[in-house]
Design an enzyme around this catalytic site. Structure first.
Site, PDB file in Angstrom:
ATOM      1  CE  LYS A  65      -3.769  -0.193   2.680  1.00 13.77           C
ATOM      2  NZ  LYS A  65      -5.096  -0.039   2.094  1.00 13.77           N
ATOM      3  CG  HIS A 109     -20.821   3.693   4.827  1.00 14.87           C
ATOM      4  ND1 HIS A 109     -20.098   2.657   4.264  1.00 14.87           N
ATOM      5  CD2 HIS A 109     -21.740   3.126   5.639  1.00 14.87           C
ATOM      6  CE1 HIS A 109     -20.576   1.512   4.729  1.00 14.87           C
ATOM      7  NE2 HIS A 109     -21.572   1.770   5.564  1.00 14.87           N
TER       8      HIS A 109
HETATM    9  C1  GRF Z   1     -22.094   4.331  -2.680  1.00 18.30           C
HETATM   10  O1  GRF Z   1     -23.244   3.703  -2.177  1.00 18.30           O
HETATM   11  C2  GRF Z   1     -21.216   4.823  -1.565  1.00 18.30           C
HETATM   12  O2  GRF Z   1     -21.936   5.193  -0.433  1.00 18.30           O
HETATM   13  C3  GRF Z   1     -20.376   3.609  -1.261  1.00 18.30           C
HETATM   14  O3  GRF Z   1     -20.125   3.025  -2.513  1.00 18.30           O
HETATM   15  C4  GRF Z   1     -21.198   3.329  -3.391  1.00 18.30           C
HETATM   16  C5  GRF Z   1     -20.610   3.902  -4.640  1.00 18.30           C
HETATM   17  O4  GRF Z   1     -21.572   4.055  -5.638  1.00 18.30           O
HETATM   18  N1  GRF Z   1     -19.183   3.982  -0.538  1.00 18.30           N
HETATM   19  P1  GRF Z   1     -21.198   4.769  -7.004  1.00 18.30           P
HETATM   20  O5  GRF Z   1     -19.962   4.029  -7.570  1.00 18.30           O
HETATM   21  O6  GRF Z   1     -20.895   6.199  -6.721  1.00 18.30           O
HETATM   22  O7  GRF Z   1     -22.377   4.588  -7.901  1.00 18.30           O
END
Ligand code: GRF
Length: 203
Positions: A65, A109
């Site tokens: 990483k 999230h």
């Molecule tokens: C979203 O639901 C976000 O909250 C989570 O991952 C998903 C990403 O969706 N961390 P997208 O790729 O922006 O459509």
């Protein structure tokens, strides 16, 4: 304010930020880089279509990483990034990025944290049977979805609601909440004190 978005998947939040800029719901903000750890992810196509420079890398080609995060930091510093937005970036952030961008990395999230952290916040909430879930935007620390919470919005779960239906409604909320928080950040409205975040509406 110069923003880099990190994503691993579809990138609907990435595109929502760009739409908000286009529609002038987000002002004084420029997305200068997409960082993606999955060469086949749909978000790469969105970046191409929208004309956003992207840095796509394959973590498997690096020793660890620290090595790939050092490369990311170098690239971001070249374009003077001031805020990193994780929008579906499916990796924990390590000390290299955290130290270089202390207090300048946020994540979205799909649950009301601290409930249902991890990969499937939507599915885990449904399986648990909660009646209210939602969306959280928070500062990123070394843990899994554990940093100080900036903003949350609740979404109630219907009796017969499927995963797909709930996901659509959660994404709609995300696409509004994330640009709003980015604007607060750009306007200097977010004050962090330990774990506690306060939004200064007067700033
Ligand atoms: C979203 O639901 C976000 O909250 C989570 O991952 C998903 C990403 O969706 N961390 P997208 O790729 O922006 O459509």
């Amino acid at each position: 304010m110069r923003v880099a978005v990190f994503a691993s998947g579809s990138g609907s939040n990435f595109e929502a930020i760009l739409t908000a800029i286009k529609e002038q719901r987000l002002r004084g903000i420029e997305v200068v880089k997409l960082v993606c750890d999955k060469p086949t992810a749909l978000v790469n196509e969105r970046a191409e279509r929208l004309g956003i420079p992207r840095m796509t890398f394959d973590p498997k080609l690096f020793q660890n990483k620290t090595e790939y995060e050092s490369m990311i930091v170098e690239q971001l510093q070249k374009v003077d990034v001031e805020l990193i937005v994780l929008a579906g970036y499916m990796r924990l952030i390590g000390p290299t990025l955290l130290e270089a961008y202390e207090g300048k990395i946020i994540n979205i999230h799909p649950s009301l944290l601290p409930a249902f952290p991890g990969r499937d916040g939507i599915g885990d909430a449904l399986k648990y049977g909660v009646k209210i879930t939602g969306v959280t935007v928070h500062f990123v620390d070394a843990g899994l979805d554990s940093g100080p919470i900036i903003a949350q919005q609740a979404v109630s779960i219907g009796n017969e609601e499927t995963y797909e239906q709930l996901a659509v409604r959660i994404h709609q909320v995300e696409h509004e909440l994330l640009p709003k928080v980015i604007q607060w950040f750009a306007d200097g409205k977010i004050k962090l004190n330990g774990r506690i975040v306060k939004i200064n509406e007067m700033a």
